[in-house]
Write a protein that holds these residues in place. Structure first.
Motif, PDB file in Angstrom:
ATOM      1  N   GLY A  55      52.889  35.384 112.146  1.00  0.00           N
ATOM      2  CA  GLY A  55      52.168  36.086 111.128  1.00  0.00           C
ATOM      3  C   GLY A  55      53.014  36.671 110.102  1.00  0.00           C
ATOM      4  O   GLY A  55      52.590  37.380 109.123  1.00  0.00           O
ATOM      5  N   VAL A  62      59.452  43.716 111.747  1.00  0.00           N
ATOM      6  CA  VAL A  62      60.877  44.202 111.720  1.00  0.00           C
ATOM      7  C   VAL A  62      61.273  44.539 110.340  1.00  0.00           C
ATOM      8  O   VAL A  62      61.922  45.610 110.075  1.00  0.00           O
ATOM      9  CB  VAL A  62      61.547  43.086 112.283  1.00  0.00           C
ATOM     10  CG1 VAL A  62      63.038  43.591 112.315  1.00  0.00           C
ATOM     11  CG2 VAL A  62      61.307  42.400 113.454  1.00  0.00           C
ATOM     12  N   PRO A 139      53.749  45.778 120.746  1.00  0.00           N
ATOM     13  CA  PRO A 139      54.650  46.000 119.783  1.00  0.00           C
ATOM     14  C   PRO A 139      56.077  45.531 120.483  1.00  0.00           C
ATOM     15  O   PRO A 139      56.076  45.326 121.778  1.00  0.00           O
ATOM     16  CB  PRO A 139      54.772  46.989 119.314  1.00  0.00           C
ATOM     17  CG  PRO A 139      54.016  48.128 120.676  1.00  0.00           C
ATOM     18  CD  PRO A 139      52.961  47.276 121.075  1.00  0.00           C
ATOM     19  N   THR A 142      57.348  39.243 120.007  1.00  0.00           N
ATOM     20  CA  THR A 142      57.135  38.263 118.754  1.00  0.00           C
ATOM     21  C   THR A 142      55.997  37.166 119.443  1.00  0.00           C
ATOM     22  O   THR A 142      55.833  37.108 120.563  1.00  0.00           O
ATOM     23  CB  THR A 142      58.470  37.302 118.436  1.00  0.00           C
ATOM     24  OG1 THR A 142      58.784  36.640 119.761  1.00  0.00           O
ATOM     25  CG2 THR A 142      59.750  38.118 118.240  1.00  0.00           C
TER      26      THR A 142
HETATM   27  N1  UDP Z   1      54.102  41.014 116.705  1.00  0.00           N
HETATM   28  C1  UDP Z   1      54.105  41.900 117.977  1.00  0.00           C
HETATM   29  N2  UDP Z   1      53.790  41.730 119.123  1.00  0.00           N
HETATM   30  C2  UDP Z   1      53.682  40.611 119.525  1.00  0.00           C
HETATM   31  C3  UDP Z   1      53.684  39.419 118.536  1.00  0.00           C
HETATM   32  C4  UDP Z   1      53.841  39.684 117.120  1.00  0.00           C
HETATM   33  O1  UDP Z   1      54.457  43.328 117.424  1.00  0.00           O
HETATM   34  O2  UDP Z   1      53.413  39.938 120.741  1.00  0.00           O
HETATM   35  C5  UDP Z   1      54.314  41.358 115.545  1.00  0.00           C
HETATM   36  C6  UDP Z   1      55.732  41.522 114.988  1.00  0.00           C
HETATM   37  O3  UDP Z   1      55.813  42.914 113.995  1.00  0.00           O
HETATM   38  C7  UDP Z   1      55.858  40.264 114.300  1.00  0.00           C
HETATM   39  C8  UDP Z   1      54.670  40.017 113.721  1.00  0.00           C
HETATM   40  O4  UDP Z   1      53.618  40.433 114.564  1.00  0.00           O
HETATM   41  O5  UDP Z   1      56.913  40.767 113.379  1.00  0.00           O
HETATM   42  C9  UDP Z   1      54.439  38.401 113.434  1.00  0.00           C
HETATM   43  O6  UDP Z   1      54.647  37.964 114.400  1.00  0.00           O
HETATM   44  P1  UDP Z   1      56.101  36.733 114.578  1.00  0.00           P
HETATM   45  O7  UDP Z   1      57.254  37.165 113.679  1.00  0.00           O
HETATM   46  O8  UDP Z   1      56.296  36.124 115.878  1.00  0.00           O
HETATM   47  O9  UDP Z   1      55.538  35.639 113.460  1.00  0.00           O
HETATM   48  P2  UDP Z   1      56.194  34.139 113.049  1.00  0.00           P
HETATM   49  O10 UDP Z   1      57.478  34.412 112.870  1.00  0.00           O
HETATM   50  O11 UDP Z   1      55.812  32.978 114.108  1.00  0.00           O
HETATM   51  O12 UDP Z   1      55.440  33.811 111.634  1.00  0.00           O
END
Ligand code: UDP
Length: 239
Positions: A55, A62, A139, A142
């Protein structure tokens, strides 16, 4: 038509950024169509595909925490961002005639099914793409960790980690032109050389579950298909 492939069931991890292309944020239509086009190629070869979508192109918990927001609340917003991407992916798949289902780790039954393992496995067996949204539903995690978790739960043969770089390198190839790509590397070597393949929790889960990882570039035309055919593409991280 089913062809001879190295892997029968795969878990594809796409970061949110993969969908934004050259744009500063959000979803780029041309980019998302290029990605689903590549996935369609392997589905047409008879491969079963689960996708965990990130996302970061919309919201990253973060980053917001750093601006003073409560971390858990920010993370729930991040998970919501993955649901938006999942719906866009489903739409893109269906525009190519590929059947796709979204299963969300957070319940929002008007727009997506809630994650249920047996149903997800059934869809995979039926040749439908299953898009796993809302990460792990918790929360402080990732979507890389969600990918390891779903990959293990779905008994996938491999985790395919799509990145901007076409594999794991000895050093950052953008900074060091002499950096070379590993064709294969073991989990232990990756740890001892301090190579960051996925986040630590995700990597540990894959290692523990003996779920091998291929790191490859989704933007590279035909790369996904070559990985599936077992050709020298990306980097295989194995136990
Ligand atoms: N996130 C979370 N729990 C999870 C997966 C995602 O809280 O199990 C939240 C977290 O805030 C993270 C955001 O969703 O920063 C987006 O996910 P991620 O950073 O893994 O996305 P990507 O880097 O793959 O685009």
């Amino acid at each position: 038509m089913t062809q001879q492939t190295k892997y029968k069931r795969v878990l594809l991890k796409l970061s949110g950024e993969a969908l934004q292309g050259q744009d500063a944020f959000g979803i780029n239509r041309e980019t998302i169509m290029q990605i689903v086009g590549q996935v369609k190629e392997i589905i047409d070869m008879g491969v079963q595909v689960g996708v965990v979508i990130g996302g970061g192109n919309i919201f990253r918990g973060v980053a917001t925490q750093a601006q003073g927001m409560d971390r858990a609340t920010a993370d729930y917003m991040g998970m919501m961002a993955t649901v938006m991407n999942a719906l866009a992916l489903k739409d893109a798949f269906e525009s190519l005639g590929v059947k796709a289902r979204v299963q969300s780790a957070l319940s929002m039954q008007q727009i997506a099914e809630t994650y249920a393992r047996p149903k997800a496995i059934q869809y995979l067996e039926e040749g439908k793409v299953v898009i796993f949204a809302a990460g792990t539903g918790n929360p402080f995690f990732t979507t890389d960790t969600a990918a390891s978790l779903r990959g293990a739960e779905m008994n996938c043969d491999i985790m395919l980690k799509a990145t901007n770089v076409d594999g794991v390198y000895t050093a950052d190839p953008k900074k060091d032109p002499s950096a070379t790509r590993y064709q294969t590397i073991t989990f232990d070597e990756a740890i001892s050389k301090n190579l960051r393949v996925m986040d630590a929790t995700a990597f540990a889960l894959c290692r523990e579950q003996k779920l091998n990882i291929v790191v490859f570039a989704i933007a590279k035309e035909g790369a996904l298909k070559r990985v599936i055919q077992g050709e020298d593409e990306g980097t295989l991280v194995h136990y």
